[in-house]
Design a protein around this motif. Structure first.
Motif, mmCIF file in Angstrom:
data_model
loop_
_atom_site.group_PDB
_atom_site.id
_atom_site.type_symbol
_atom_site.label_atom_id
_atom_site.label_comp_id
_atom_site.label_asym_id
_atom_site.label_seq_id
_atom_site.Cartn_x
_atom_site.Cartn_y
_atom_site.Cartn_z
ATOM 1 N N PHE A 1 55.649 40.966 30.935
ATOM 2 C CA PHE A 1 55.139 41.174 29.588
ATOM 3 C C PHE A 1 55.940 40.377 28.572
ATOM 4 C CE2 PHE A 1 55.748 43.724 25.704
ATOM 5 C CZ PHE A 1 54.477 43.571 25.151
ATOM 6 N N LEU B 1 54.786 37.276 26.155
ATOM 7 C CA LEU B 1 54.991 37.269 24.704
ATOM 8 C C LEU B 1 55.764 36.033 24.270
ATOM 9 C CD1 LEU B 1 55.849 40.983 23.803
ATOM 10 C CD2 LEU B 1 53.701 39.755 23.471
ATOM 11 N N VAL C 1 49.237 36.903 23.243
ATOM 12 C CA VAL C 1 49.920 38.129 22.822
ATOM 13 C C VAL C 1 49.003 39.334 22.984
ATOM 14 C CG1 VAL C 1 50.902 39.316 20.822
ATOM 15 C CG2 VAL C 1 51.522 36.946 21.286
ATOM 16 N N LEU C 2 47.741 39.197 22.555
ATOM 17 C CA LEU C 2 46.797 40.306 22.714
ATOM 18 C C LEU C 2 46.550 40.602 24.185
ATOM 19 C CD1 LEU C 2 44.830 42.306 21.454
ATOM 20 C CD2 LEU C 2 43.103 40.514 21.454
ATOM 21 N N CYS D 1 49.560 42.559 25.464
ATOM 22 C CA CYS D 1 49.580 43.936 24.980
ATOM 23 C C CYS D 1 48.505 44.790 25.647
ATOM 24 C CB CYS D 1 49.393 43.948 23.458
ATOM 25 S SG CYS D 1 50.760 43.181 22.538
ATOM 26 N N LEU E 1 50.702 49.755 21.475
ATOM 27 C CA LEU E 1 50.943 48.365 21.861
ATOM 28 C C LEU E 1 49.687 47.526 21.680
ATOM 29 C CD1 LEU E 1 53.291 46.686 22.974
ATOM 30 C CD2 LEU E 1 52.420 47.134 25.275
ATOM 31 N N LEU E 2 48.545 48.092 22.077
ATOM 32 C CA LEU E 2 47.278 47.368 21.887
ATOM 33 C C LEU E 2 46.998 47.162 20.403
ATOM 34 C CD1 LEU E 2 44.682 46.179 23.051
ATOM 35 C CD2 LEU E 2 43.698 48.480 22.994
ATOM 36 N N GLY F 1 49.206 46.784 18.151
ATOM 37 C CA GLY F 1 50.061 45.691 17.699
ATOM 38 C C GLY F 1 49.461 44.334 18.015
ATOM 39 N N GLY F 2 48.946 44.163 19.239
ATOM 40 C CA GLY F 2 48.304 42.892 19.578
ATOM 41 C C GLY F 2 47.089 42.618 18.704
#
Length: 967
Positions: free
Chosen positions: A157, A161, A195-196, A199, A222-223, A225-226
């Motif tokens: 992960f 990122l 990034v998405l 996440c 987290l999702l 955030g993406g």
């Protein structure tokens, strides 16, 4: 799954990059054309200046060496004149002129070179950068995934990122430079997508190998955030394409991840926020893409949560509210003052239709109860009407028209959603048709062109739907009450459609296909009265309903209605005939009750039609009704009667042509020929094999013979029929009328063949041959009658050979009847041959007219009459001699026939006859030596030898006496 998600993101980035590079490609193309124009002008100017310098220096022009001095002095003013417009460059080298040579600017070659150069420039200069970005992103992603597979999920992960951040780094470093802005923005968008992806995979996609968060709340955070990263990138995007792609990419993980209420809520929030980004721009295209992507997400979510939606009303209600929130707010935003252009443009119209379509589709799919669905759609239709009213007052006008259209569609959807409550399909389709026609009437009243066309097409579709539901009802329903109700609905729909057609005609409204509604009205009454209603009601209802529509079509003449009603009448006749044929035989009264209304309807169509096509159709339907009625009514009485009726109907149809005009004359003639064709089929199948007897007082005659006599009379009626002016001009009549003579002769021949016993058929054919060559009869009919006499003569010979030769004849060859008939036939054939020398018109026989085979026979008989008429007689006489006398005397008899043939050849000056006679004499001598020498009776053998010898001596004497005829 990783490659699939990445591929989707890359494709979205590719589409955005292509849209961005289109404007750059156009600018570069304009610069290229400007540069080429400048270079061509410079080249032309240099050539002209060089030529001018040579002229001032006194040097000759190309091709000027042979010019006379006078011509050269005369050309000097032209050299000092201003240069003409530039011409083609090839003219400079070859034109022997005195003026400065004009040079055309060099232009790029047209044809195949320009498209290829354009494609090359587009690929190399524009798409190469985009493809490079995509390839780099894909390669980095694959390398990162391959390396990350050796690490733990959390490290994978973090690596992902890190790769996304590295892709976004060039945008921070060189993003302000115009030269690198497009490339760095593409890399930044790819980093945001990575990034998405990281996440989403870290919290909810365990199959990708990147999941390390097990708590749902943390995975959701987290999702989020993406998603926030991509929405932030959408907020700072420079183009609508980039912003749309970031919003679309944000919805992709929600469509792949486990479904439910939270996913729909997050997607709704993304759509609401994403449609407002970037804040400093109001891109219609971006909002259109967001609405499409959210609508697609709604469809995917609906398919994934189908079982849950079926049992959870709260979830279905929440999904409906989410659709109303996104699409409804989009519609309100679209209706704000200044949000739409005053004139009609494609992009705002597409956005409006997308929003209304998404809202209507959601309200049609999510509510479970029909009443709730219809209520929600009706409320949305009311909202559309209110928005349209506001837009009509404030503007723009196209927005008001779009709202009215959306309201109409929502009303239709609300009515269709009531189908479970209104189980009757035709009734529901009738309500839809009524609503569409009302909408069309309002559009006509408001003089709104687009709405009028849309209402017209909706009315057409509703009419087709009503006809289809009527057909389904006709196939499935067996309840008489329901059938009558469906028929009434279809008839009412036809009346409404015809009334709307009259209204459109009076208003002079232009339509795409003006007669279409009239045709549909005819189709509705055809289905309603000819198929849907109970069978006992069809004929009288068709007469009443279609007769009324026919009268209305004649009075008001709306486009297409008369043709539609005519087709409906024809279809109703077809349905009725099939129904009668499937359940035959019928009682006479029931058959009359079924066919009589149809016949009256066809007669009404023929009398009241406004054009020749309808008259022809009515006459044809009436004729078929009569023919089928004769078949079904008279066949139970006697199988011979339908053929008799068809013969009489054929004569009647031909006689009626005197009272018809135009194309109806052709229809009457074709109907008469159809009756004759039907009689021909009946004769072959039924009448010919029949042995039925008819009693006429003390006489008993075979019914077939009477029918054949009637057929001969009908053919003679056709031959002597005095055609009117319209009928005489028809090509088909000119071809058919001479054939009536052949039909009569065919009837006579069939009668002789079928009604006369085999031994006497040669006699009958011989008598017929004599009659046919009779000059008075030929003058009454045609010269080709004599050719048919010759054919009848040949048939008599063949019949005689068959009768006396045994074979299939039921009479023995040595029976008294056969011998007597043979002698009579020979006498008649001899009389025919003798009469032919006086009666045959050899000059006209070569061109008798009629079929080509008659011309072929007539030409040969006219040229060599003796050969074509005497040889059959010779064969017939030889056969009669062989079958009627003792074989011991056969040599003597054949020798006598050969002697007679020789004498005939001498008299007629036919060398072939003499040759045949000599060959026959030789055969007789050979038979005398081989066969007659073996006879036991010496007296009979001596008699034969004496007779043959005397005949040979007589032949020799005749040859010496008539020697002059042999030259």
């Amino acid at each position: 799954m990783t490659e699939a998600l990445l591929l989707i993101a890359l494709l979205l980035l590719l589409a955005g990059w292509i849209l961005q590079t289109l404007s750059l490609e156009r600018r570069l193309r304009r610069l290229e054309r400007h540069r080429a124009s400048l270079s061509q002008r410079f080249f032309a100017l240099s050539l002209w200046s060089e030529a001018l310098e040579k002229r001032l220096a006194g040097e000759p022009w190309p091709g000027q060496s042979g010019i006379a001095p006078a011509e050269e002095s005369a050309s000097e003013p032209a050299a000092l004149a201003p240069a003409p417009p530039p011409a083609r460059a090839s003219d400079v080298a070859v034109a022997p002129t005195h003026a400065p040579v004009p040079v055309a600017p060099l232009r790029p070659a047209r044809g195949a070179a320009r498209p290829w150069k354009r494609i090359e420039r587009l690929l190399v200069e524009n798409w190469s950068g985009l493809l490079g970005v995509l390839v780099v992103v894909a390669g980095v992603t694959f390398v990162a995934i391959n390396s990350g597979l050796r690490l733990e999920a959390r490290e994978r992960f973090l690596v992902t990122l890190l790769v996304g951040g590295l892709l976004a780094l060039p945008s921070l470093l060189w993003g302000r430079r115009e030269r690198w802005r497009d490339l760095t923005d593409g890399l930044r968008s790819g980093g945001g997508a990575l990034v998405l992806f990281a996440c989403a995979a870290a919290g909810g996609l365990p199959q990708l190998g990147l999941q390390w968060v097990e708590v749902p709340a943390q995975a959701l955070a987290l999702l989020a955030g993406g998603v926030a990263v991509n929405l932030g990138l959408a907020a700072i995007a420079r183009t609508a394409t980039s912003a749309s792609l970031h919003v679309a990419v944000s919805l992709v993980p929600l469509a792949i991840a486990p479904q439910g209420g939270p996913a729909l809520a997050i997607a709704t929030a993304i759509a609401l926020v994403g449609s407002e980004l970037p804040l400093r721009h109001r891109w219609q295209r971006h909002r259109l893409v967001v609405s499409w992507v959210y609508g697609l997400f709604q469809v995917v979510w609906f398919l994934a949560n189908g079982p849950t939606l079926a049992v959870s009303g709260a979830l279905a209600t929440g999904a409906s509210l989410a659709a109303v929130l996104v699409f409804g707010l989009g519609l309100l935003r679209l209706h704000r003052p200044g949000a739409t252009p005053p004139r009609l443009q494609a992009l705002p119209v597409a956005l409006m239709l997308s929003l209304w379509g998404g809202l209507g589709l959601a309200l049609l799919l999510y509510p479970r109860e029909a009443a709730a669905r219809a209520t929600a759609l009706a409320l949305s239709a009311a909202g559309a009407l209110l928005l349209g009213r506001n837009a009509r007052r404030r503007g723009p006008r196209w927005l008001a028209l779009g709202d009215a259209l959306a309201g109409q569609i929502l009303v239709l959807a609300a009515l269709l959603s009531l189908a479970p409550l209104i189980a009757d399909g035709p009734l529901l389709a009738g309500v839809l048709l009524l609503e569409c026609l009302l909408f069309l009437g309002l559009a006509v009243r408001e003089d709104a062109g687009p709405l009028r066309r849309i209402g017209w097409w909706l009315s057409v579709a509703a009419s087709l739907l009503l006809a289809i539901t009527g057909l389904v009802a006709a196939l499935l329903s067996r309840d008489p009450g329901a059938q009558l109700q469906a028929g009434a609905v279809l008839t009412g729909g036809a009346a409404l459609t015809a009334g709307m057609q009259v209204l459109l005609q009076r208003r002079g409204v232009p339509l795409p296909v003006p007669p279409l509604l009239g045709w549909l009205a005819g189709g509705l009454i055809a289905v309603g009265t000819g198929l849907v209603v109970p069978q006992d009601w069809r004929s009288p209802l068709s007469l009443a309903v279609m007769g009324a529509f026919l009268v209305a079509a004649r009075r008001w003449r709306p486009p297409g209605l008369l043709l539609g009603v005519s087709i409906a009448i024809a279809a109703t006749h077809g349905f009725g005939w099939l129904a009668l044929l499937a359940q035959a035989p019928w009682p006479a009264m029931v058959l009359l009750a079924r066919l009589l209304p149809l016949g009256l309807l066809a007669l009404l169509l023929m009398l009241s039609a406004g054009g020749s096509r309808q008259q022809c159709l009515g006459l044809a339907l009436l004729g078929i009704d009569g023919g089928l009625g004769a078949l079904w009514w008279l066949e139970p009485i006697s199988p011979l009667l339908p053929g008799v009726a068809w013969l009489l109907l054929a004569a009647g149809s031909l006689a009626v042509t005197h009272r018809l005009r135009g194309a109806a004359v052709r229809a009457g003639l074709v109907l008469s020929l159809a009756y004759l064709a039907g009689f021909g089929v009946a004769y072959l199948l039924v009448i010919g094999p029949s042995q039925e007897l008819v009693t006429l007082g003390a006489l008993q005659l075979r019914g077939r013979w009477l029918v054949e006599l009637l057929a001969i009379a009908v053919c003679l009626h056709g031959w002597f029929f005095r055609a009117g002016a319209d009928l005489a001009r028809l090509r088909i009549w000119q071809l058919v009328q001479p054939c009536f003579l052949e039909g009569a002769l065919l009837g006579v021949g069939l009668t002789l063949q079928g009604e006369i016993s085999a031994p006497w058929r040669p006699v009958a054919w011989s008598l017929l041959a004599l009659v046919l060559v009779c000059p008075p009869l030929v003058r009454l009919f045609a010269i080709r009658l004599q050719i048919y006499g010759v054919v009848a003569y040949w048939l008599s010979v063949l019949a005689l050979m068959h009768t006396l030769g045994g074979g299939l004849s039921p009479f023995p060859p040595l029976s008294g009847a056969a011998q007597a008939a043979g002698v009579v036939a020979i006498a008649l054939q001899t009389a025919f041959v003798v009469a032919s020398h006086r009666w045959l018109d050899l000059e006209r026989l070569a061109q008798p007219g009629g079929w080509p085979v008659l011309v072929w026979i007539g030409a040969r008989v006219a040229k060599r009459r003796n050969l074509w008429l005497y040889y059959p007689l010779f064969v017939a006489v030889a056969l009669v001699l062989a079958s009627g006398y003792d074989r011991a005397l056969l040599t003597l008899l054949w020798t006598g026939e050969a002697f007679a043939i020789y004498l005939l050849g001498v008299v007629l000056r036919e060398p072939q006859f003499r040759l045949v006679a000599l060959v026959g004499l030789g055969a007789c001598l050979l038979r005398m030596l081989v066969i007659d020498m073996a006879q036991a009776d010496l007296g009979l053998r001596g008699l034969v030898f004496i007779g043959v010898g005397l005949l040979l001596l007589a032949l020799n004497a005749i040859v010496r006496r008539l020697r002059s005829r042999f030259s």
